[in-house]
Design a protein around this motif. Structure first.
Motif, PDB file in Angstrom:
ATOM      1  N   PRO A  42     146.471-112.088  -5.171  1.00 39.19           N
ATOM      2  CA  PRO A  42     145.507-112.919  -4.435  1.00 39.19           C
ATOM      3  C   PRO A  42     144.413-112.103  -3.742  1.00 39.19           C
ATOM      4  O   PRO A  42     143.274-112.571  -3.583  1.00 39.19           O
ATOM      5  N   LEU A  43     144.739-110.852  -3.346  1.00 36.89           N
ATOM      6  CA  LEU A  43     143.717-110.012  -2.729  1.00 36.89           C
ATOM      7  C   LEU A  43     142.651-109.619  -3.738  1.00 36.89           C
ATOM      8  O   LEU A  43     141.429-109.680  -3.455  1.00 36.89           O
ATOM      9  N   SER A  44     143.101-109.194  -4.930  1.00 38.85           N
ATOM     10  CA  SER A  44     142.119-108.844  -5.963  1.00 38.85           C
ATOM     11  C   SER A  44     141.337-110.071  -6.420  1.00 38.85           C
ATOM     12  O   SER A  44     140.139-109.975  -6.748  1.00 38.85           O
ATOM     13  N   GLN A  45     141.998-111.213  -6.429  1.00 37.26           N
ATOM     14  CA  GLN A  45     141.331-112.445  -6.853  1.00 37.26           C
ATOM     15  C   GLN A  45     140.209-112.828  -5.893  1.00 37.26           C
ATOM     16  O   GLN A  45     139.109-113.213  -6.325  1.00 37.26           O
ATOM     17  N   VAL A  46     140.462-112.722  -4.585  1.00 31.38           N
ATOM     18  CA  VAL A  46     139.471-113.161  -3.618  1.00 31.38           C
ATOM     19  C   VAL A  46     138.256-112.233  -3.593  1.00 31.38           C
ATOM     20  O   VAL A  46     137.138-112.648  -3.231  1.00 31.38           O
ATOM     21  N   TYR A  47     138.486-110.948  -3.975  1.00 30.09           N
ATOM     22  CA  TYR A  47     137.355-110.011  -3.972  1.00 30.09           C
ATOM     23  C   TYR A  47     136.674-109.915  -5.335  1.00 30.09           C
ATOM     24  O   TYR A  47     135.539-109.447  -5.429  1.00 30.09           O
ATOM     25  N   SER A  48     137.344-110.328  -6.418  1.00 30.48           N
ATOM     26  CA  SER A  48     136.722-110.304  -7.747  1.00 30.48           C
ATOM     27  C   SER A  48     135.961-111.582  -8.045  1.00 30.48           C
ATOM     28  O   SER A  48     135.149-111.625  -8.969  1.00 30.48           O
ATOM     29  N   GLU A  49     136.196-112.624  -7.276  1.00 34.77           N
ATOM     30  CA  GLU A  49     135.514-113.894  -7.466  1.00 34.77           C
ATOM     31  C   GLU A  49     134.539-114.136  -6.307  1.00 34.77           C
ATOM     32  O   GLU A  49     134.707-113.564  -5.218  1.00 34.77           O
ATOM     33  N   PRO A  50     133.559-114.962  -6.540  1.00 38.81           N
ATOM     34  CA  PRO A  50     132.584-115.220  -5.472  1.00 38.81           C
ATOM     35  C   PRO A  50     133.160-116.087  -4.351  1.00 38.81           C
ATOM     36  O   PRO A  50     133.385-117.275  -4.523  1.00 38.81           O
ATOM     37  N   ARG A  56     137.550-114.484   2.487  1.00 38.68           N
ATOM     38  CA  ARG A  56     138.199-113.197   2.193  1.00 38.68           C
ATOM     39  C   ARG A  56     139.030-112.718   3.396  1.00 38.68           C
ATOM     40  O   ARG A  56     140.163-112.243   3.220  1.00 38.68           O
ATOM     41  N   VAL A  57     138.484-112.851   4.569  1.00 44.98           N
ATOM     42  CA  VAL A  57     139.239-112.441   5.765  1.00 44.98           C
ATOM     43  C   VAL A  57     140.482-113.318   5.929  1.00 44.98           C
ATOM     44  O   VAL A  57     141.579-112.833   6.242  1.00 44.98           O
ATOM     45  N   ALA A  58     140.323-114.622   5.687  1.00 44.18           N
ATOM     46  CA  ALA A  58     141.456-115.536   5.838  1.00 44.18           C
ATOM     47  C   ALA A  58     142.554-115.207   4.833  1.00 44.18           C
ATOM     48  O   ALA A  58     143.745-115.244   5.173  1.00 44.18           O
ATOM     49  N   VAL A  59     142.174-114.868   3.592  1.00 44.64           N
ATOM     50  CA  VAL A  59     143.176-114.530   2.585  1.00 44.64           C
ATOM     51  C   VAL A  59     143.893-113.240   2.954  1.00 44.64           C
ATOM     52  O   VAL A  59     145.122-113.137   2.840  1.00 44.64           O
ATOM     53  N   VAL A  60     143.147-112.226   3.404  1.00 46.14           N
ATOM     54  CA  VAL A  60     143.772-110.953   3.780  1.00 46.14           C
ATOM     55  C   VAL A  60     144.756-111.160   4.936  1.00 46.14           C
ATOM     56  O   VAL A  60     145.886-110.650   4.909  1.00 46.14           O
ATOM     57  N   VAL A  61     144.336-111.910   5.948  1.00 48.49           N
ATOM     58  CA  VAL A  61     145.209-112.159   7.095  1.00 48.49           C
ATOM     59  C   VAL A  61     146.441-112.960   6.654  1.00 48.49           C
ATOM     60  O   VAL A  61     147.575-112.664   7.071  1.00 48.49           O
ATOM     61  N   THR A  62     146.233-113.978   5.811  1.00 48.05           N
ATOM     62  CA  THR A  62     147.357-114.810   5.364  1.00 48.05           C
ATOM     63  C   THR A  62     148.357-113.993   4.560  1.00 48.05           C
ATOM     64  O   THR A  62     149.572-114.117   4.752  1.00 48.05           O
ATOM     65  N   VAL A  63     147.856-113.139   3.648  1.00 45.13           N
ATOM     66  CA  VAL A  63     148.757-112.294   2.854  1.00 45.13           C
ATOM     67  C   VAL A  63     149.520-111.331   3.752  1.00 45.13           C
ATOM     68  O   VAL A  63     150.724-111.091   3.565  1.00 45.13           O
ATOM     69  N   GLY A  91     156.834-120.806   8.483  1.00 47.21           N
ATOM     70  CA  GLY A  91     155.669-119.939   8.558  1.00 47.21           C
ATOM     71  C   GLY A  91     155.242-119.442   7.184  1.00 47.21           C
ATOM     72  O   GLY A  91     154.047-119.421   6.843  1.00 47.21           O
ATOM     73  N   MET A  92     156.225-119.024   6.366  1.00 48.68           N
ATOM     74  CA  MET A  92     155.902-118.566   5.016  1.00 48.68           C
ATOM     75  C   MET A  92     155.361-119.709   4.158  1.00 48.68           C
ATOM     76  O   MET A  92     154.433-119.518   3.360  1.00 48.68           O
ATOM     77  N   PHE A  93     155.930-120.890   4.337  1.00 45.09           N
ATOM     78  CA  PHE A  93     155.455-122.050   3.573  1.00 45.09           C
ATOM     79  C   PHE A  93     153.993-122.345   3.927  1.00 45.09           C
ATOM     80  O   PHE A  93     153.164-122.624   3.042  1.00 45.09           O
ATOM     81  N   THR A  94     153.680-122.248   5.201  1.00 44.66           N
ATOM     82  CA  THR A  94     152.305-122.484   5.634  1.00 44.66           C
ATOM     83  C   THR A  94     151.349-121.460   5.015  1.00 44.66           C
ATOM     84  O   THR A  94     150.246-121.802   4.550  1.00 44.66           O
ATOM     85  N   CYS A  95     151.771-120.187   4.998  1.00 45.80           N
ATOM     86  CA  CYS A  95     150.938-119.145   4.379  1.00 45.80           C
ATOM     87  C   CYS A  95     150.711-119.424   2.898  1.00 45.80           C
ATOM     88  O   CYS A  95     149.598-119.255   2.369  1.00 45.80           O
ATOM     89  N   GLY A  96     151.756-119.849   2.197  1.00 44.29           N
ATOM     90  CA  GLY A  96     151.617-120.161   0.777  1.00 44.29           C
ATOM     91  C   GLY A  96     150.675-121.322   0.539  1.00 44.29           C
ATOM     92  O   GLY A  96     149.867-121.312  -0.405  1.00 44.29           O
ATOM     93  N   VAL A  98     148.191-122.197   2.529  1.00 41.41           N
ATOM     94  CA  VAL A  98     146.838-121.721   2.846  1.00 41.41           C
ATOM     95  C   VAL A  98     146.238-120.987   1.648  1.00 41.41           C
ATOM     96  O   VAL A  98     145.057-121.176   1.289  1.00 41.41           O
ATOM     97  N   LEU A  99     147.038-120.127   1.006  1.00 40.59           N
ATOM     98  CA  LEU A  99     146.545-119.420  -0.173  1.00 40.59           C
ATOM     99  C   LEU A  99     146.160-120.388  -1.279  1.00 40.59           C
ATOM    100  O   LEU A  99     145.134-120.210  -1.963  1.00 40.59           O
ATOM    101  N   ALA A 100     146.980-121.424  -1.479  1.00 41.19           N
ATOM    102  CA  ALA A 100     146.678-122.404  -2.527  1.00 41.19           C
ATOM    103  C   ALA A 100     145.417-123.196  -2.201  1.00 41.19           C
ATOM    104  O   ALA A 100     144.620-123.516  -3.099  1.00 41.19           O
ATOM    105  N   VAL A 101     145.207-123.498  -0.921  1.00 40.71           N
ATOM    106  CA  VAL A 101     144.013-124.235  -0.516  1.00 40.71           C
ATOM    107  C   VAL A 101     142.770-123.380  -0.693  1.00 40.71           C
ATOM    108  O   VAL A 101     141.710-123.854  -1.150  1.00 40.71           O
ATOM    109  N   LEU A 102     142.850-122.093  -0.349  1.00 44.45           N
ATOM    110  CA  LEU A 102     141.693-121.215  -0.417  1.00 44.45           C
ATOM    111  C   LEU A 102     141.368-120.760  -1.839  1.00 44.45           C
ATOM    112  O   LEU A 102     140.195-120.602  -2.199  1.00 44.45           O
TER     113      LEU A 102
END
Length: 379
Positions: A42-50, A56-63, A91-96, A98-102
């Motif tokens: 997901p980190l590479s995905q958020v930085y390889s896509e527009p 990007r900050v939200a994904v890094v923090v969530t991961v 908490g982990m479910f919420t993080c997962g 968030v990643l799916a939403v973003l």
């Protein structure tokens, strides 16, 4: 022993006795961290896509939070309570989510971590339902957004859920087997202690009673008549009885001692004679089946011992049948009738051959101990 409730799919996992040591924490952290390699996607995905900087900050923090909770759960959470486990899974479910939403519904595949934790830290059925529910959500979400369900990602979730659920059930079954083995071992130890106590009571109770009676008889002979030869004969009997008792104790400890009905008749005759109690005993035991001779020998031994110890009887009568034995005396028992470890031990022995024991005052006077085995058992 306290009864343990049988575990099932809705049971919580047992909590360990204590927290891990430093080595355990380090090893647990390293091993669990190896599986975090997949969260690089997901980190590479958020930085390889527009994506915007905020996403990007939200994904890094969530991961980062997702990974931290995962490591904390597997290294420390087994020693926390149920509320902390539920909070960690939430908490982990919420993080997962968030990643799916973003990043899109296909990123629900990274919920493998929360499914693994739920299956290990919550009741297994809860983890199973969670895994299947997330899989269904992934299929529905990808079908709506992409026009076709993502079966590849769904298959990963299904395989992981079923594999982890099966592993958890195997662990649960092994734990129950270990608990059953420990309980069987404890019961075996308790049974062996009871056998040892019962056998030692039977051996020493009779032998020491006879030794005491004969030693007292020798003393009275020396004090009254001074018949040295008779006193020496009684003391020789005391010596022989002591040796026999020692041998029987050793055999009892080794587990190889068996009582002999003919031998007990001979011993009962000698003990009653030394106690100056008239004895009317059988001369043969041929009518008693072989499997009943040992328990009946113990009944005879205990009955005669109790007469010498606990009554003022002047006569004892023993009768034998094919399935019963009776010890009757004409004395008055001292203490509570039918009580004591000896009679309890006899009841346990007779129960093993399907028999029963009764002991109590005789309506015509005296006391009666009777053991019997149903004819159907001896047939």
């Amino acid at each position: 022993m306290a009864e343990k409730r049988k575990k099932n799919g809705w049971s919580w996992p047992d909590e360990p006795a204590g927290p891990p040591d430093r080595t355990g924490r380090i090893a647990g952290t390293v091993l669990t961290s190896l599986f975090l390699i997949y969260l690089v996607d997901p980190l590479s995905q958020v930085y390889s896509e527009p994506h915007s900087g905020g996403v990007r900050v939200a994904v890094v923090v969530t991961v980062a939070v997702y990974a931290a909770i995962y490591v904390l759960v597997l290294v420390r959470m087994p020693w926390y309570g149920r509320r902390m486990r539920i909070a960690a899974v939430a908490g982990m479910f919420t993080c997962g989510v968030v990643l799916a939403v973003l990043l899109g519904p296909d990123d629900l595949v990274f919920m493998t971590y929360v499914i693994s934790v739920a299956l290990m830290q919550l009741p297994p059925f809860v983890g199973l339902i969670l895994g299947l529910g997330i899989t269904a959500s992934l299929l529905i979400g990808t079908a709506i957004e992409e026009g076709a369900p993502d079966w590849n990602s769904a298959s990963i979730l299904v395989v992981l859920t079923i594999a982890m659920f099966g592993t958890r059930q195997v662990i649960l079954a092994n734990a129950e087997l270990r608990a059953a083995r420990d309980e069987i071992g404890a019961l075996a130890v308790a049974e062996e202690r009871a056998r040892m106590a019962r056998d030692l009571h039977d051996v020493l109770g009779h032998s020491l009673t006879t030794i005491t009676v004969k030693a007292g008889l020798a003393r009275r002979i020396l004090e009254s008549s001074g018949n040295r030869d008779q006193a020496i004969a009684e003391l020789r009997d005391v010596e022989n009885l002591s040796r026999t008792a020692l041998s029987e104790v050793r055999s009892t400890v080794s587990g190889y001692r068996k009582a002999s009905l003919p031998a007990e008749l001979v011993g009962a005759r000698a003990a009653l004679q030394a106690a100056e109690i008239a004895a009317d005993l059988p001369h043969a035991v041929d009518n008693v089946p072989a499997e009943l001779q040992e328990p009946f020998a113990y009944v005879l031994r205990e009955g005669v011992t109790n007469v010498i110890r606990h009554s003022d009887a002047r006569r004892v009568e023993v009768r034998l049948g094919g399935s019963w034995i009776e010890v009757r005396d004409d004395g008055t028992p001292k203490g509570e009738c039918g009580s004591g470890h000896g009679l309890s031990g006899l009841s346990e022995r007779l129960a093993k051959v399907g028999g029963s024991l009764s002991a109590g005052p005789d309506p015509s006077g005296g006391f009666v101990v009777r053991a019997s085995v149903p004819a159907a058992v001896t047939a």
